[in-house]
Design an enzyme around this catalytic site. Structure first.
Site, PDB file in Angstrom:
ATOM      1  N   ASP A  70      10.923  -6.289  -8.275  1.00 18.22           N
ATOM      2  CA  ASP A  70      11.169  -6.922  -6.982  1.00 18.22           C
ATOM      3  C   ASP A  70      12.545  -6.492  -6.478  1.00 18.22           C
ATOM      4  O   ASP A  70      13.511  -6.470  -7.229  1.00 18.22           O
ATOM      5  CB  ASP A  70      11.083  -8.450  -7.123  1.00 18.22           C
ATOM      6  CG  ASP A  70      10.943  -9.146  -5.792  1.00 18.22           C
ATOM      7  OD1 ASP A  70       9.890  -9.753  -5.545  1.00 18.22           O
ATOM      8  OD2 ASP A  70      11.904  -9.081  -4.978  1.00 18.22           O
ATOM      9  N   CYS A  81       0.856  -1.207   0.000  1.00 12.50           N
ATOM     10  CA  CYS A  81       0.000   0.000   0.000  1.00 12.50           C
ATOM     11  C   CYS A  81       0.885   1.248   0.000  1.00 12.50           C
ATOM     12  O   CYS A  81       0.576   2.231  -0.686  1.00 12.50           O
ATOM     13  CB  CYS A  81      -0.927   0.019   1.208  1.00 12.50           C
ATOM     14  SG  CYS A  81      -2.367  -1.069   1.072  1.00 12.50           S
ATOM     15  N   GLY A  90       5.444 -19.504   1.017  1.00 14.59           N
ATOM     16  CA  GLY A  90       6.375 -18.402   0.813  1.00 14.59           C
ATOM     17  C   GLY A  90       5.772 -17.025   0.681  1.00 14.59           C
ATOM     18  O   GLY A  90       6.495 -16.077   0.378  1.00 14.59           O
ATOM     19  N   HIS A  94       3.730 -12.260  -9.241  1.00 19.88           N
ATOM     20  CA  HIS A  94       5.134 -12.252  -9.654  1.00 19.88           C
ATOM     21  C   HIS A  94       5.209 -12.525 -11.159  1.00 19.88           C
ATOM     22  O   HIS A  94       4.644 -13.526 -11.647  1.00 19.88           O
ATOM     23  CB  HIS A  94       5.924 -13.371  -8.974  1.00 19.88           C
ATOM     24  CG  HIS A  94       6.139 -13.236  -7.506  1.00 19.88           C
ATOM     25  ND1 HIS A  94       7.317 -12.753  -6.958  1.00 19.88           N
ATOM     26  CD2 HIS A  94       5.342 -13.530  -6.452  1.00 19.88           C
ATOM     27  CE1 HIS A  94       7.227 -12.793  -5.634  1.00 19.88           C
ATOM     28  NE2 HIS A  94       6.037 -13.258  -5.295  1.00 19.88           N
ATOM     29  N   HIS A 134      -0.033  -9.836  -4.849  1.00 16.51           N
ATOM     30  CA  HIS A 134       0.965  -9.462  -5.863  1.00 16.51           C
ATOM     31  C   HIS A 134       1.196 -10.644  -6.779  1.00 16.51           C
ATOM     32  O   HIS A 134       1.358 -11.780  -6.341  1.00 16.51           O
ATOM     33  CB  HIS A 134       2.280  -9.001  -5.223  1.00 16.51           C
ATOM     34  CG  HIS A 134       2.818  -9.924  -4.173  1.00 16.51           C
ATOM     35  ND1 HIS A 134       2.317  -9.960  -2.896  1.00 16.51           N
ATOM     36  CD2 HIS A 134       3.800 -10.850  -4.227  1.00 16.51           C
ATOM     37  CE1 HIS A 134       2.969 -10.864  -2.197  1.00 16.51           C
ATOM     38  NE2 HIS A 134       3.872 -11.434  -2.977  1.00 16.51           N
TER      39      HIS A 134
HETATM   40  P1  5GP Z   1       6.029 -13.137  -1.592  1.00 16.17           P
HETATM   41  O1  5GP Z   1       7.173 -13.858  -0.907  1.00 16.17           O
HETATM   42  O2  5GP Z   1       5.071 -12.550  -0.570  1.00 16.17           O
HETATM   43  O3  5GP Z   1       5.353 -13.917  -2.667  1.00 16.17           O
HETATM   44  O4  5GP Z   1       6.696 -11.929  -2.379  1.00 16.17           O
HETATM   45  C1  5GP Z   1       7.062 -10.737  -1.771  1.00 16.17           C
HETATM   46  C2  5GP Z   1       8.124 -10.135  -2.638  1.00 16.17           C
HETATM   47  O5  5GP Z   1       8.283  -8.772  -2.266  1.00 16.17           O
HETATM   48  C3  5GP Z   1       9.504 -10.797  -2.452  1.00 16.17           C
HETATM   49  O6  5GP Z   1       9.916 -11.354  -3.693  1.00 16.17           O
HETATM   50  C4  5GP Z   1      10.399  -9.651  -1.979  1.00 16.17           C
HETATM   51  O7  5GP Z   1      11.686  -9.697  -2.540  1.00 16.17           O
HETATM   52  C5  5GP Z   1       9.638  -8.413  -2.410  1.00 16.17           C
HETATM   53  N1  5GP Z   1       9.855  -7.259  -1.568  1.00 16.17           N
HETATM   54  C6  5GP Z   1       9.896  -7.244  -0.204  1.00 16.17           C
HETATM   55  N2  5GP Z   1      10.095  -5.987   0.233  1.00 16.17           N
HETATM   56  C7  5GP Z   1      10.175  -5.193  -0.869  1.00 16.17           C
HETATM   57  C8  5GP Z   1      10.367  -3.780  -1.049  1.00 16.17           C
HETATM   58  O8  5GP Z   1      10.498  -2.998  -0.101  1.00 16.17           O
HETATM   59  N3  5GP Z   1      10.393  -3.338  -2.336  1.00 16.17           N
HETATM   60  C9  5GP Z   1      10.244  -4.175  -3.407  1.00 16.17           C
HETATM   61  N4  5GP Z   1      10.304  -3.617  -4.615  1.00 16.17           N
HETATM   62  N5  5GP Z   1      10.052  -5.498  -3.270  1.00 16.17           N
HETATM   63  C10 5GP Z   1      10.016  -5.996  -2.018  1.00 16.17           C
HETATM   64 ZN    ZN Z   2      -1.814  -3.248   1.086  1.00 16.12          ZN
END
Ligand code: 5GP
Ligand code: ZN
Length: 115
Positions: free
Chosen positions: A33, A10, A94, A103, A101
């Site tokens: 990312d 957000c 994960g 990916h 989001h």
């Molecule tokens: P999840 O593990 O929840 O599927 O993906 C979260 C993603 O957010 C991870 O791949 C992580 O590297 C990315 N991420 C975490 N913090 C930040 C941030 O502050 N900025 C950006 N651009 N990506 C982030």
């Molecule tokens: Zn949010």
């Protein structure tokens, strides 16, 4: 627009935390990312806060489809015909950020099944 307190994505959508934004629409934002796992690793998020893909699909199906269209547009813009789209759903597989989001991963060979 709905936002959740203390939600990292957000804050990125609101511009309160910087990110390398690559594509924006009325309802979605795509940014790189911070810990890229492929030459192209972009996260596509709805502007509104939903905890995961299922909540978004139930609450706003049109925006769920928009995330896929945006991911495809970014892949094309970066020269990729082949790419992987992933919604991690739940901490056990994960998910670490609880704002939906998608990916987009592309630009290197990938194996299946994923780890
Ligand atoms: P999840 O593990 O929840 O599927 O993906 C979260 C993603 O957010 C991870 O791949 C992580 O590297 C990315 N991420 C975490 N913090 C930040 C941030 O502050 N900025 C950006 N651009 N990506 C982030
Ligand atoms: Zn949010």
């Amino acid at each position: 627009m709905t936002a959740a307190d203390d939600c990292l994505f957000c804050k990125i959508v609101a511009g309160e935390i910087p990110a390398e934004v690559v594509h924006v629409t009325e309802s979605a934002v795509a940014f790189r990312d911070i810990n890229a796992q492929a030459p192209t690793h972009v996260l596509v998020v709805p502007r509104d806060h939903y905890a995961n893909a299922v909540e978004l699909a139930e609450g706003d199906p049109a925006v769920t489809a928009e995330l896929v269209r945006v991911a495809a547009a970014v892949a094309t813009a970066e020269g990729h015909d082949d790419y992987r789209l992933v919604f991690n759903t739940g901490p056990g597989v994960g998910q670490t950020v609880f704002h939906t989001h998608l990916h987009l991963l592309a630009g290197r060979p990938m194996t299946w099944p994923p780890g």
